[in-house]
Write a protein that holds these residues in place. Structure first.
Motif, PDB file in Angstrom:
ATOM      1  N   PHE A  21       0.830  -1.205   0.000  1.00  0.00           N
ATOM      2  CA  PHE A  21       0.000   0.000   0.000  1.00  0.00           C
ATOM      3  C   PHE A  21       0.865   1.256   0.000  1.00  0.00           C
ATOM      4  O   PHE A  21       0.591   2.222  -0.727  1.00  0.00           O
ATOM      5  CB  PHE A  21      -0.935   0.004   1.213  1.00  0.00           C
ATOM      6  CG  PHE A  21      -1.686   1.293   1.378  1.00  0.00           C
ATOM      7  CD1 PHE A  21      -2.782   1.568   0.590  1.00  0.00           C
ATOM      8  CD2 PHE A  21      -1.272   2.241   2.305  1.00  0.00           C
ATOM      9  CE1 PHE A  21      -3.473   2.765   0.733  1.00  0.00           C
ATOM     10  CE2 PHE A  21      -1.943   3.432   2.449  1.00  0.00           C
ATOM     11  CZ  PHE A  21      -3.057   3.692   1.658  1.00  0.00           C
ATOM     12  N   THR A  22       1.931   1.257   0.805  1.00  0.00           N
ATOM     13  CA  THR A  22       2.815   2.425   0.906  1.00  0.00           C
ATOM     14  C   THR A  22       3.490   2.710  -0.434  1.00  0.00           C
ATOM     15  O   THR A  22       3.538   3.858  -0.888  1.00  0.00           O
ATOM     16  CB  THR A  22       3.877   2.205   1.995  1.00  0.00           C
ATOM     17  OG1 THR A  22       3.226   1.916   3.222  1.00  0.00           O
ATOM     18  CG2 THR A  22       4.752   3.424   2.159  1.00  0.00           C
ATOM     19  N   VAL A  23       3.999   1.672  -1.080  1.00  0.00           N
ATOM     20  CA  VAL A  23       4.664   1.863  -2.375  1.00  0.00           C
ATOM     21  C   VAL A  23       3.661   2.341  -3.418  1.00  0.00           C
ATOM     22  O   VAL A  23       3.952   3.246  -4.222  1.00  0.00           O
ATOM     23  CB  VAL A  23       5.366   0.556  -2.825  1.00  0.00           C
ATOM     24  CG1 VAL A  23       5.840   0.652  -4.251  1.00  0.00           C
ATOM     25  CG2 VAL A  23       6.526   0.246  -1.899  1.00  0.00           C
ATOM     26  N   THR A  24       2.459   1.773  -3.411  1.00  0.00           N
ATOM     27  CA  THR A  24       1.425   2.205  -4.353  1.00  0.00           C
ATOM     28  C   THR A  24       1.052   3.669  -4.107  1.00  0.00           C
ATOM     29  O   THR A  24       0.891   4.442  -5.062  1.00  0.00           O
ATOM     30  CB  THR A  24       0.176   1.308  -4.219  1.00  0.00           C
ATOM     31  OG1 THR A  24       0.560  -0.049  -4.430  1.00  0.00           O
ATOM     32  CG2 THR A  24      -0.892   1.688  -5.214  1.00  0.00           C
ATOM     33  N   ALA A  25       0.918   4.071  -2.840  1.00  0.00           N
ATOM     34  CA  ALA A  25       0.601   5.464  -2.511  1.00  0.00           C
ATOM     35  C   ALA A  25       1.720   6.398  -2.950  1.00  0.00           C
ATOM     36  O   ALA A  25       1.466   7.490  -3.461  1.00  0.00           O
ATOM     37  CB  ALA A  25       0.346   5.607  -1.011  1.00  0.00           C
ATOM     38  N   LEU A  26       2.964   5.967  -2.774  1.00  0.00           N
ATOM     39  CA  LEU A  26       4.109   6.776  -3.185  1.00  0.00           C
ATOM     40  C   LEU A  26       4.115   6.977  -4.696  1.00  0.00           C
ATOM     41  O   LEU A  26       4.255   8.109  -5.187  1.00  0.00           O
ATOM     42  CB  LEU A  26       5.410   6.118  -2.734  1.00  0.00           C
ATOM     43  CG  LEU A  26       6.706   6.828  -3.092  1.00  0.00           C
ATOM     44  CD1 LEU A  26       6.794   8.152  -2.376  1.00  0.00           C
ATOM     45  CD2 LEU A  26       7.884   5.960  -2.738  1.00  0.00           C
ATOM     46  N   LEU A  27       3.942   5.907  -5.441  1.00  0.00           N
ATOM     47  CA  LEU A  27       3.932   6.014  -6.907  1.00  0.00           C
ATOM     48  C   LEU A  27       2.727   6.809  -7.396  1.00  0.00           C
ATOM     49  O   LEU A  27       2.834   7.599  -8.336  1.00  0.00           O
ATOM     50  CB  LEU A  27       3.954   4.627  -7.534  1.00  0.00           C
ATOM     51  CG  LEU A  27       5.247   3.834  -7.318  1.00  0.00           C
ATOM     52  CD1 LEU A  27       5.110   2.430  -7.891  1.00  0.00           C
ATOM     53  CD2 LEU A  27       6.423   4.547  -7.939  1.00  0.00           C
ATOM     54  N   GLY A  28       1.576   6.607  -6.748  1.00  0.00           N
ATOM     55  CA  GLY A  28       0.392   7.386  -7.113  1.00  0.00           C
ATOM     56  C   GLY A  28       0.593   8.871  -6.853  1.00  0.00           C
ATOM     57  O   GLY A  28       0.188   9.709  -7.652  1.00  0.00           O
ATOM     58  N   GLY A  29       1.230   9.204  -5.726  1.00  0.00           N
ATOM     59  CA  GLY A  29       1.502  10.602  -5.417  1.00  0.00           C
ATOM     60  C   GLY A  29       2.467  11.234  -6.410  1.00  0.00           C
ATOM     61  O   GLY A  29       2.288  12.375  -6.831  1.00  0.00           O
TER      62      GLY A  29
END
Length: 139
Positions: free
Chosen positions: A115-123
């Protein structure tokens, strides 16, 4: 008319050396005008501010201010990091000698990291999209 250099030294300008002030840095423009007493060329407030920034530098940003700005820009990454750390700490404390609990906590930790990596890439994608949109709107 002597010209005051950046190091404080004075020199006589060559012929047409400062005829066009566009090629001088803002701090050189101010020094030229002050030393020559010239009223022909007016400096804008922007030129003076730019010269002061070049001379004294921009105020340094503190580490806390930078971190706080990043947290506000992408709060999901912060939430994911906190969830990952909490699950890891709980897993270490609660699993004890039970291997099944340890495996479950590690699976939850991996999900939180995902989730953290996905949120980082999405941001990052969102920030880039926003910059591209601003550039499009300017043209």
């Amino acid at each position: 008319m002597p010209i005051v250099g950046l190091g404080g030294e004075t020199k006589e300008p060559e012929v047409n050396e400062y005829e066009d002030l566009r090629y001088l840095s803002p701090s050189q423009k101010i020094r030229y005008q002050v030393s020559s007493g010239s009223e022909n060329h007016e400096l804008s407030t922007f030129d003076i501010k730019q010269a002061l920034d070049a001379t004294y530098g921009q105020p340094k940003k503190t580490y806390r201010a930078v971190v706080w700005k990043r947290m506000k820009e992408n709060p999901l990454v912060v939430a994911g990091l906190m969830a990952t750390v909490c699950i890891l700490v709980l897993g270490v404390k609660k699993s004890g000698n039970d291997p099944n609990k340890a495996v479950k906590f590690m699976q939850m930790r991996i999900a939180a990291q995902g989730f953290t990596v996905t949120a980082l890439l999405g941001g990052l994608y969102y920030q880039q999209w926003k910059q591209d949109r601003l550039k499009k709107d300017e043209t």
